[in-house]
Design a protein around this motif. Sequence first.
Motif, PDB file in Angstrom:
ATOM      1  N   THR A  86       0.768  -1.230  -0.427  1.00 32.13           N
ATOM      2  CA  THR A  86      -0.086  -0.001   0.110  1.00 32.13           C
ATOM      3  C   THR A  86       0.842   1.291  -0.215  1.00 32.13           C
ATOM      4  O   THR A  86       0.746   2.587  -0.544  1.00 32.13           O
ATOM      5  CB  THR A  86      -0.737   0.065   1.170  1.00 32.13           C
ATOM      6  OG1 THR A  86      -0.092  -0.347   2.656  1.00 32.13           O
ATOM      7  CG2 THR A  86      -1.845  -0.427   0.708  1.00 32.13           C
ATOM      8  N   GLY A  87       2.496   1.368   0.734  1.00 36.02           N
ATOM      9  CA  GLY A  87       2.951   1.974   0.499  1.00 36.02           C
ATOM     10  C   GLY A  87       2.842   3.256   1.326  1.00 36.02           C
ATOM     11  O   GLY A  87       2.261   2.836   2.119  1.00 36.02           O
ATOM     12  N   SER A  88       3.277   4.504   0.959  1.00 37.19           N
ATOM     13  CA  SER A  88       2.613   5.740   2.294  1.00 37.19           C
ATOM     14  C   SER A  88       3.406   5.081   3.705  1.00 37.19           C
ATOM     15  O   SER A  88       2.710   5.872   4.420  1.00 37.19           O
ATOM     16  CB  SER A  88       1.040   5.606   2.691  1.00 37.19           C
ATOM     17  OG  SER A  88       0.230   5.855   1.579  1.00 37.19           O
ATOM     18  N   VAL A  89       4.795   4.750   3.472  1.00 30.79           N
ATOM     19  CA  VAL A  89       5.749   4.699   4.069  1.00 30.79           C
ATOM     20  C   VAL A  89       6.850   5.721   4.243  1.00 30.79           C
ATOM     21  O   VAL A  89       7.164   5.865   2.930  1.00 30.79           O
ATOM     22  CB  VAL A  89       6.467   3.337   4.530  1.00 30.79           C
ATOM     23  CG1 VAL A  89       5.203   2.414   5.355  1.00 30.79           C
ATOM     24  CG2 VAL A  89       6.967   2.957   3.340  1.00 30.79           C
ATOM     25  N   PHE A  90       7.908   6.154   5.213  1.00 30.26           N
ATOM     26  CA  PHE A  90       8.524   6.829   4.230  1.00 30.26           C
ATOM     27  C   PHE A  90      10.316   5.986   4.924  1.00 30.26           C
ATOM     28  O   PHE A  90      10.551   4.787   5.210  1.00 30.26           O
ATOM     29  CB  PHE A  90       9.016   8.022   5.405  1.00 30.26           C
ATOM     30  CG  PHE A  90       8.052   9.480   4.746  1.00 30.26           C
ATOM     31  CD1 PHE A  90       8.723  10.140   4.423  1.00 30.26           C
ATOM     32  CD2 PHE A  90       7.157   9.814   5.722  1.00 30.26           C
ATOM     33  CE1 PHE A  90       8.223  11.794   3.982  1.00 30.26           C
ATOM     34  CE2 PHE A  90       6.227  10.890   5.877  1.00 30.26           C
ATOM     35  CZ  PHE A  90       6.164  11.786   4.916  1.00 30.26           C
ATOM     36  N   LEU A  91      10.820   6.593   3.314  1.00 28.61           N
ATOM     37  CA  LEU A  91      12.163   5.742   3.189  1.00 28.61           C
ATOM     38  C   LEU A  91      13.476   6.834   3.366  1.00 28.61           C
ATOM     39  O   LEU A  91      12.773   7.787   3.183  1.00 28.61           O
ATOM     40  CB  LEU A  91      11.972   5.031   2.073  1.00 28.61           C
ATOM     41  CG  LEU A  91      11.778   3.572   2.092  1.00 28.61           C
ATOM     42  CD1 LEU A  91      11.230   2.879   0.739  1.00 28.61           C
ATOM     43  CD2 LEU A  91      11.425   3.080   3.027  1.00 28.61           C
ATOM     44  N   SER A  92      14.397   6.495   3.942  1.00 28.08           N
ATOM     45  CA  SER A  92      15.858   7.610   4.384  1.00 28.08           C
ATOM     46  C   SER A  92      16.278   6.723   3.605  1.00 28.08           C
ATOM     47  O   SER A  92      16.803   5.482   3.586  1.00 28.08           O
ATOM     48  CB  SER A  92      16.011   7.533   5.061  1.00 28.08           C
ATOM     49  OG  SER A  92      14.893   8.424   5.960  1.00 28.08           O
ATOM     50  N   ILE A  93      17.388   7.193   1.820  1.00 29.96           N
ATOM     51  CA  ILE A  93      17.975   6.560   1.290  1.00 29.96           C
ATOM     52  C   ILE A  93      19.538   7.075   1.411  1.00 29.96           C
ATOM     53  O   ILE A  93      19.243   8.283   1.823  1.00 29.96           O
ATOM     54  CB  ILE A  93      17.751   6.423   0.076  1.00 29.96           C
ATOM     55  CG1 ILE A  93      16.007   5.855  -0.254  1.00 29.96           C
ATOM     56  CG2 ILE A  93      18.761   6.046  -1.128  1.00 29.96           C
ATOM     57  CD1 ILE A  93      15.471   6.524  -1.704  1.00 29.96           C
ATOM     58  N   HIS A  94      20.609   7.108   1.854  1.00 30.92           N
ATOM     59  CA  HIS A  94      21.414   6.585   2.303  1.00 30.92           C
ATOM     60  C   HIS A  94      22.984   6.730   1.312  1.00 30.92           C
ATOM     61  O   HIS A  94      22.835   5.641   0.236  1.00 30.92           O
ATOM     62  CB  HIS A  94      21.849   6.543   3.085  1.00 30.92           C
ATOM     63  CG  HIS A  94      21.246   6.789   4.777  1.00 30.92           C
ATOM     64  ND1 HIS A  94      21.264   7.596   5.238  1.00 30.92           N
ATOM     65  CD2 HIS A  94      20.568   5.571   4.613  1.00 30.92           C
ATOM     66  CE1 HIS A  94      20.059   7.241   6.606  1.00 30.92           C
ATOM     67  NE2 HIS A  94      19.833   6.091   6.178  1.00 30.92           N
ATOM     68  N   GLY A  95      23.881   7.040   1.090  1.00 30.29           N
ATOM     69  CA  GLY A  95      24.837   7.472  -0.033  1.00 30.29           C
ATOM     70  C   GLY A  95      25.911   8.642   0.006  1.00 30.29           C
ATOM     71  O   GLY A  95      26.067   9.023   0.829  1.00 30.29           O
ATOM     72  N   SER A  96      26.161   9.309  -1.134  1.00 31.42           N
ATOM     73  CA  SER A  96      26.806  10.509  -1.118  1.00 31.42           C
ATOM     74  C   SER A  96      27.052  11.177  -2.604  1.00 31.42           C
ATOM     75  O   SER A  96      25.376  10.507  -3.886  1.00 31.42           O
ATOM     76  CB  SER A  96      28.483   9.316  -1.417  1.00 31.42           C
ATOM     77  OG  SER A  96      28.455   8.927  -2.551  1.00 31.42           O
ATOM     78  N   ASN A  97      27.385  12.012  -2.301  1.00 32.95           N
ATOM     79  CA  ASN A  97      26.894  13.207  -3.921  1.00 32.95           C
ATOM     80  C   ASN A  97      25.526  13.436  -4.568  1.00 32.95           C
ATOM     81  O   ASN A  97      25.164  13.157  -5.415  1.00 32.95           O
ATOM     82  CB  ASN A  97      27.570  12.599  -4.983  1.00 32.95           C
ATOM     83  CG  ASN A  97      29.143  12.368  -4.966  1.00 32.95           C
ATOM     84  OD1 ASN A  97      29.347  12.805  -3.931  1.00 32.95           O
ATOM     85  ND2 ASN A  97      29.821  11.155  -5.694  1.00 32.95           N
ATOM     86  N   PHE A  98      24.945  13.600  -3.263  1.00 29.45           N
ATOM     87  CA  PHE A  98      23.383  14.011  -3.278  1.00 29.45           C
ATOM     88  C   PHE A  98      23.448  16.235  -3.429  1.00 29.45           C
ATOM     89  O   PHE A  98      21.962  16.041  -3.406  1.00 29.45           O
ATOM     90  CB  PHE A  98      22.565  13.479  -1.879  1.00 29.45           C
ATOM     91  CG  PHE A  98      22.947  12.477  -2.153  1.00 29.45           C
ATOM     92  CD1 PHE A  98      22.256  11.054  -3.211  1.00 29.45           C
ATOM     93  CD2 PHE A  98      21.976  11.726  -0.754  1.00 29.45           C
ATOM     94  CE1 PHE A  98      22.739  10.073  -2.939  1.00 29.45           C
ATOM     95  CE2 PHE A  98      21.501  10.499  -0.766  1.00 29.45           C
ATOM     96  CZ  PHE A  98      22.069   9.423  -2.134  1.00 29.45           C
ATOM     97  N   GLY A  99      24.791  16.372  -3.081  1.00 28.59           N
ATOM     98  CA  GLY A  99      24.735  17.441  -2.523  1.00 28.59           C
ATOM     99  C   GLY A  99      24.564  18.459  -1.307  1.00 28.59           C
ATOM    100  O   GLY A  99      23.988  18.076  -0.415  1.00 28.59           O
TER     101      GLY A  99
END
Length: 249
Positions: A70-83
């Motif tokens: 159903t979705g509607s959940v928050f995800l945090s995506i981690h990495g680098s070079n997003f500004g």
Amino acid sequence: SARGRVGGTACEASTWVSDSSVYCLVSSGVGSQVQPVIVSSCLQFQGISGQFSFNSPFLLNVSSFNGPVTGSVFLSIHGSNFGTSSYSVSVRAGQTSCESSMWLSDSSVSCLLSAASSEASVSMKVSVQSQVANSSFFFQYDSHPFVSSISFVNGPTTASTVFSMFGSGFGESDRSIRIRTGFTSCETSTWISDTTTTCKLSSGNDHNIPVKISLKSMTNSLSNAFSYDAPVHTNLQNANGPTTGRTII
């Protein structure tokens, strides 16, 4: 007094080195091959052949590797070079855009997950300006839909009887729900809510057959769930006959 610019942004520092060389301490930014380099000296400006690219975004992991269809959940995506400031960020799960995407830092963006579309396992994609990064990891939508019960377990062999199916993970909107009794599709399958669907039965005569629900590429079934009514006789014509047989009854 030599000064350098990368695109529309001045270098943090510009240093004359020689008649043929100038150093530029590049300011923060994002983008791929879209930044012309310009050097000015006094009132003269000179564009340099070639373009400067900032490093592409890179995806390392996500705060959760599974979630509801159903979705509607928050995800945090981690990495680098997003500004280093709030650039235009877009996040997708497979082919489906997140309901909303937000830049958090140079190493983190967030996504309000949309409902599942056609795949149960999807890669994540982050777009920052003109640069796109795909994840090496996969996000898994939970193996719903889940069927817990149906409104009645037997019915007539004729078509057009409607029963309800109960469970979870049927979605927040009508997304091509399909229901089968045994190997036969219902005449119509209707989404009601995330926990309820209905089936208008086709004719049949099997017993102890599974009821199966399909939501895009995801399926679930309830075993031995339904039986068509057994034949019932009400009277017998010609209750006796000759020993030679061949009597029609």
